[in-house]
Design an enzyme around this catalytic site. Sequence first.
Site, PDB file in Angstrom:
ATOM      1  N   ARG A   8     -36.887 -35.994  46.886  1.00 10.57           N
ATOM      2  CA  ARG A   8     -35.447 -36.236  46.978  1.00 10.57           C
ATOM      3  C   ARG A   8     -34.643 -35.965  45.652  1.00 10.57           C
ATOM      4  O   ARG A   8     -33.399 -35.963  46.038  1.00 10.57           O
ATOM      5  CB  ARG A   8     -35.307 -37.836  47.131  1.00 10.57           C
ATOM      6  CG  ARG A   8     -35.785 -38.153  48.459  1.00 10.57           C
ATOM      7  CD  ARG A   8     -35.775 -39.629  48.868  1.00 10.57           C
ATOM      8  NE  ARG A   8     -36.822 -40.345  47.830  1.00 10.57           N
ATOM      9  CZ  ARG A   8     -37.129 -41.766  47.667  1.00 10.57           C
ATOM     10  NH1 ARG A   8     -36.225 -42.348  48.351  1.00 10.57           N
ATOM     11  NH2 ARG A   8     -37.960 -42.170  46.471  1.00 10.57           N
ATOM     12  N   HIS A  61     -38.471 -55.814  47.011  1.00 15.38           N
ATOM     13  CA  HIS A  61     -39.637 -55.822  46.023  1.00 15.38           C
ATOM     14  C   HIS A  61     -38.933 -55.676  44.395  1.00 15.38           C
ATOM     15  O   HIS A  61     -38.030 -55.557  44.352  1.00 15.38           O
ATOM     16  CB  HIS A  61     -40.244 -54.440  46.353  1.00 15.38           C
ATOM     17  CG  HIS A  61     -39.259 -53.261  46.555  1.00 15.38           C
ATOM     18  ND1 HIS A  61     -38.900 -52.859  47.737  1.00 15.38           N
ATOM     19  CD2 HIS A  61     -38.713 -52.465  45.648  1.00 15.38           C
ATOM     20  CE1 HIS A  61     -37.982 -51.778  47.393  1.00 15.38           C
ATOM     21  NE2 HIS A  61     -37.917 -51.575  46.462  1.00 15.38           N
ATOM     22  N   ARG A  93     -25.275 -53.460  47.959  1.00 16.03           N
ATOM     23  CA  ARG A  93     -25.996 -52.697  48.936  1.00 16.03           C
ATOM     24  C   ARG A  93     -27.334 -53.404  48.972  1.00 16.03           C
ATOM     25  O   ARG A  93     -28.066 -53.382  48.185  1.00 16.03           O
ATOM     26  CB  ARG A  93     -26.054 -51.390  48.543  1.00 16.03           C
ATOM     27  CG  ARG A  93     -27.051 -50.217  49.302  1.00 16.03           C
ATOM     28  CD  ARG A  93     -26.961 -48.985  48.520  1.00 16.03           C
ATOM     29  NE  ARG A  93     -27.814 -48.165  49.046  1.00 16.03           N
ATOM     30  CZ  ARG A  93     -29.306 -47.968  49.421  1.00 16.03           C
ATOM     31  NH1 ARG A  93     -29.961 -48.813  48.620  1.00 16.03           N
ATOM     32  NH2 ARG A  93     -29.893 -46.961  49.924  1.00 16.03           N
ATOM     33  N   ASP A 113     -30.547 -53.452  49.826  1.00 18.16           N
ATOM     34  CA  ASP A 113     -31.520 -52.221  49.902  1.00 18.16           C
ATOM     35  C   ASP A 113     -32.840 -52.662  50.775  1.00 18.16           C
ATOM     36  O   ASP A 113     -33.442 -53.833  50.853  1.00 18.16           O
ATOM     37  CB  ASP A 113     -32.135 -52.092  48.654  1.00 18.16           C
ATOM     38  CG  ASP A 113     -33.160 -50.934  48.420  1.00 18.16           C
ATOM     39  OD1 ASP A 113     -32.735 -49.782  48.977  1.00 18.16           O
ATOM     40  OD2 ASP A 113     -34.279 -51.057  48.055  1.00 18.16           O
ATOM     41  N   ASP A 115     -38.820 -44.717  40.833  1.00 20.27           N
ATOM     42  CA  ASP A 115     -37.944 -44.434  42.047  1.00 20.27           C
ATOM     43  C   ASP A 115     -36.464 -44.505  41.900  1.00 20.27           C
ATOM     44  O   ASP A 115     -35.829 -45.255  42.990  1.00 20.27           O
ATOM     45  CB  ASP A 115     -38.404 -45.627  43.115  1.00 20.27           C
ATOM     46  CG  ASP A 115     -38.043 -45.360  44.705  1.00 20.27           C
ATOM     47  OD1 ASP A 115     -37.668 -44.063  44.905  1.00 20.27           O
ATOM     48  OD2 ASP A 115     -38.001 -46.319  45.580  1.00 20.27           O
ATOM     49  N   GLU A 159     -28.551 -51.551  54.202  1.00 21.06           N
ATOM     50  CA  GLU A 159     -29.275 -50.171  54.285  1.00 21.06           C
ATOM     51  C   GLU A 159     -30.258 -50.330  55.193  1.00 21.06           C
ATOM     52  O   GLU A 159     -31.508 -50.735  54.676  1.00 21.06           O
ATOM     53  CB  GLU A 159     -29.626 -49.721  52.816  1.00 21.06           C
ATOM     54  CG  GLU A 159     -30.154 -48.334  52.811  1.00 21.06           C
ATOM     55  CD  GLU A 159     -31.637 -48.214  52.503  1.00 21.06           C
ATOM     56  OE1 GLU A 159     -31.955 -47.074  52.658  1.00 21.06           O
ATOM     57  OE2 GLU A 159     -32.339 -49.020  52.290  1.00 21.06           O
ATOM     58  N   GLN A 209     -43.855 -50.540  43.262  1.00 26.98           N
ATOM     59  CA  GLN A 209     -42.871 -51.479  44.043  1.00 26.98           C
ATOM     60  C   GLN A 209     -43.577 -52.452  44.872  1.00 26.98           C
ATOM     61  O   GLN A 209     -43.934 -52.372  46.038  1.00 26.98           O
ATOM     62  CB  GLN A 209     -41.795 -50.549  44.827  1.00 26.98           C
ATOM     63  CG  GLN A 209     -41.010 -49.701  43.886  1.00 26.98           C
ATOM     64  CD  GLN A 209     -40.293 -48.457  44.704  1.00 26.98           C
ATOM     65  OE1 GLN A 209     -40.891 -47.898  45.323  1.00 26.98           O
ATOM     66  NE2 GLN A 209     -39.046 -48.493  44.762  1.00 26.98           N
ATOM     67  N   HIS A 243     -28.357 -40.420  48.809  1.00 29.75           N
ATOM     68  CA  HIS A 243     -29.275 -39.936  47.637  1.00 29.75           C
ATOM     69  C   HIS A 243     -30.441 -39.948  48.237  1.00 29.75           C
ATOM     70  O   HIS A 243     -31.388 -39.228  47.364  1.00 29.75           O
ATOM     71  CB  HIS A 243     -29.237 -40.979  46.444  1.00 29.75           C
ATOM     72  CG  HIS A 243     -29.983 -42.175  46.895  1.00 29.75           C
ATOM     73  ND1 HIS A 243     -29.158 -42.865  47.746  1.00 29.75           N
ATOM     74  CD2 HIS A 243     -31.079 -42.910  46.487  1.00 29.75           C
ATOM     75  CE1 HIS A 243     -29.876 -44.202  48.120  1.00 29.75           C
ATOM     76  NE2 HIS A 243     -31.045 -43.940  47.310  1.00 29.75           N
ATOM     77  N   ASP A 244     -30.877 -40.159  49.348  1.00 31.03           N
ATOM     78  CA  ASP A 244     -32.008 -40.103  49.984  1.00 31.03           C
ATOM     79  C   ASP A 244     -32.224 -38.865  50.979  1.00 31.03           C
ATOM     80  O   ASP A 244     -31.451 -37.892  50.752  1.00 31.03           O
ATOM     81  CB  ASP A 244     -32.617 -41.352  50.851  1.00 31.03           C
ATOM     82  CG  ASP A 244     -32.953 -42.561  49.714  1.00 31.03           C
ATOM     83  OD1 ASP A 244     -33.409 -42.339  48.902  1.00 31.03           O
ATOM     84  OD2 ASP A 244     -32.748 -43.590  50.280  1.00 31.03           O
TER      85      ASP A 244
HETATM   86  C1  GLC Z   1     -33.871 -47.522  49.759  1.00 28.53           C
HETATM   87  C2  GLC Z   1     -33.461 -46.495  48.913  1.00 28.53           C
HETATM   88  C3  GLC Z   1     -34.428 -45.613  48.388  1.00 28.53           C
HETATM   89  C4  GLC Z   1     -35.537 -46.326  47.897  1.00 28.53           C
HETATM   90  C5  GLC Z   1     -36.143 -47.451  48.727  1.00 28.53           C
HETATM   91  C6  GLC Z   1     -37.110 -48.369  48.121  1.00 28.53           C
HETATM   92  O1  GLC Z   1     -34.498 -47.041  50.826  1.00 28.53           O
HETATM   93  O2  GLC Z   1     -32.463 -45.721  49.071  1.00 28.53           O
HETATM   94  O3  GLC Z   1     -34.068 -44.617  47.529  1.00 28.53           O
HETATM   95  O4  GLC Z   1     -36.716 -45.489  47.501  1.00 28.53           O
HETATM   96  O5  GLC Z   1     -35.184 -48.120  48.914  1.00 28.53           O
HETATM   97  O6  GLC Z   1     -36.320 -49.238  47.011  1.00 28.53           O
HETATM   98  C1  GLC Z   2     -37.687 -44.737  54.698  1.00 24.51           C
HETATM   99  C2  GLC Z   2     -37.154 -45.957  54.952  1.00 24.51           C
HETATM  100  C3  GLC Z   2     -35.634 -46.175  54.295  1.00 24.51           C
HETATM  101  C4  GLC Z   2     -35.638 -45.619  53.040  1.00 24.51           C
HETATM  102  C5  GLC Z   2     -36.431 -44.290  53.022  1.00 24.51           C
HETATM  103  C6  GLC Z   2     -36.363 -43.535  51.624  1.00 24.51           C
HETATM  104  O1  GLC Z   2     -36.906 -44.078  55.635  1.00 24.51           O
HETATM  105  O2  GLC Z   2     -36.971 -46.617  56.189  1.00 24.51           O
HETATM  106  O3  GLC Z   2     -35.298 -47.604  54.159  1.00 24.51           O
HETATM  107  O4  GLC Z   2     -34.228 -45.619  52.592  1.00 24.51           O
HETATM  108  O5  GLC Z   2     -37.350 -44.272  53.586  1.00 24.51           O
HETATM  109  O6  GLC Z   2     -36.648 -42.539  51.518  1.00 24.51           O
END
Ligand code: GLC
Ligand code: GLC
Length: 634
Positions: A511, A189, A286, A288, A146, A330, A256, A394-395
């Site tokens: 992504r 996680h 950050r 997460d 991921d 985040e 995860q 990045h998402d």
């Molecule tokens: C956050 C990250 C995302 C990741 C997720 C799980 O949302 O930005 O890229 O998949 O967390 O860790």
């Molecule tokens: C979902 C989650 C967010 C994460 C994203 C990753 O939207 O709420 O935390 O960044 O998935 O794609």
Amino acid sequence: MLSTTQQRKAAKSYVLAALEDAGLSRNDDDGRAFHARFEAHFPQLFDLFATLYGAHESCLDQLAQLIVLAQTSWRDRADDLKTLDAAREATPDWFQSNQMLGAFCYVDRYAGNLAGLKEHVPYFQELGITYLHLMPLFDCPKENSDGGYAVSSYREVRADLGTMADLRALAKDLREAGISLVVDFVFNHTSNEHEWAQKAAAGDPEYSDYYWIFNDRRMPDAFERTVREVFPDDHPGAFIQMEDGRWIWSTFHSFQWDLNYSNPAVFCAMAGEMLALANQGVDLIRMDAVAFIWKRLGTTCESQPEAHLLLRAFNAVCRIAAPSLLFKSEAIVHPDEVVSYIDPEECPISYNPLLMALSWEALATRKVELIDQAITRRQPINADCAWVNYVRSHDDIGWTFADEDAAELDILGFDHRRFLNSFYTNQFEGSFARGVPFQYNPKTGDCRVCGTTASLTGVEAGDAGGIDRMILLYGIAFSAGGIPLLSLGDEVGQLNDDAYKQNPGQAKDQRWVGRPLRPDVLYAQRFDPETNAGQIFARMKQLIEARRAAPGLAGNAIRPFPTDNPHVLGYVRSGDGQEVCILANFADDAQEVAADQFLETPPRMTDLITGESYHVRTGVTLAAHQILWLSLAV
Ligand code: GLC
Ligand code: GLC
């Protein structure tokens, strides 16, 4: 029954005795400095701990161990970091400056490894970057991790990127260049290859308790009645089956595994990982996936009250042992939940997913009613905190606006999201966007969108307005308050990259289309005005420099500026004696803001971006997709 004060006192004696047993003296400089912080923050930490873990028999022991760990970590903290701690404490608003400019990149994709990244520091400085977020760089599973968000060890840098010593050295180089290092604290996680996870998988009861593991489907079924599916392409529901038949909570991918924060040992272990990270020279972490860290049966298991208590507890640990470390949240969730984490004692800094999503929404609809409503209603935050305003991460882009807000404007959330998804994935006639759908869920109709800024704004499609749309969106992110965040590569117009489809570990995660390698060819063109890259770069530089010269853009103060034109967004930023009126035209043709709207402003104003002067008393005409940062002419 002891009163809270008596309990605190008793706990404090217990903890002090543990420090003594551990041979941690109070009579040297480190010991004295530590104790001053301990005195200041222990009461709060104790109260939080008692609320979260009071029912556990190991509660007090865990707390004592935590404080021993905190002092050990403080003693290990390098002198230059202690100097930084003092400097940050003296200027707690350092991150609110209009000199702040954030950027993010993947170490391997941008520069190969940490040594390669060091070579780019002069460029970052030249660009004006003061905050650099390196995407996850710790040890993780080989094929699919991921993007590093499945951490196998928080103490080891991924071998192909370098070592922990390289990271420390880079942090130092960056600091000397005036750039704060930001890394992720992926604390919801671990990967299934983490030592704790492997022990849990082998049936070790102590480590099985680090995760949410059940022998049969009864509890998973009960939880799944109310939790959402985050990555439905990967697995349905929130649980996956382990090799031995047990079921384990995995909110994201099946590799995860969610940590069990109802176990105080997990909190303490993760606090240790956090302090170790802080001592590498990381300025900001950050946090997460903050919304997911506490689970309660019968709820969505997102943004539970305990999630806030946990953040406060982590924060109190930092104030004691790594005082300059700051948290960024985040939370890509409902706007009410997003702001609930923004607090000097939780996360003083937060992504602003709403402003991001609604900028894209306005580009698609050519109307500003939703974003205008959000600026009035949802943009103001605690003055000691800051948004991170970004155009894309990045998402994926998720349409996180509140349905109830939209309903007031007669917009149906579900239908509107469907429109936005089809618009940005080029399934809507006449769309300029070349995005890719992500995690379409046929059960709910949910979907999100991936792609780079240039591909989503029309630069890829060769649409004449593409570059102007990019500048419009960045012009908003750079002026709306807090810390603006640049996706490195966007400043030269990087396009979507399909190469991920050939990579087995990435092929199913769209992504990656928006995570291209450093676009070397485009960077080489950046001073050539004949190229898209050259035009974008010149205009991005203009925005960056205009922002650095505009004290009115510091901090968060913001108020709407009525334009009386459904296509033109207006807001006013002010600070340090300067007012800046931002006007942004989302239409495909020229739009006027009439003279009447400027009765209270100075008669002559200058656009801080281009230096052009405007006699606003006769009204202001904006070209298609133009953005103006108007200020009192000097
Ligand atoms: C956050 C990250 C995302 C990741 C997720 C799980 O949302 O930005 O890229 O998949 O967390 O860790
Ligand atoms: C979902 C989650 C967010 C994460 C994203 C990753 O939207 O709420 O935390 O960044 O998935 O794609």
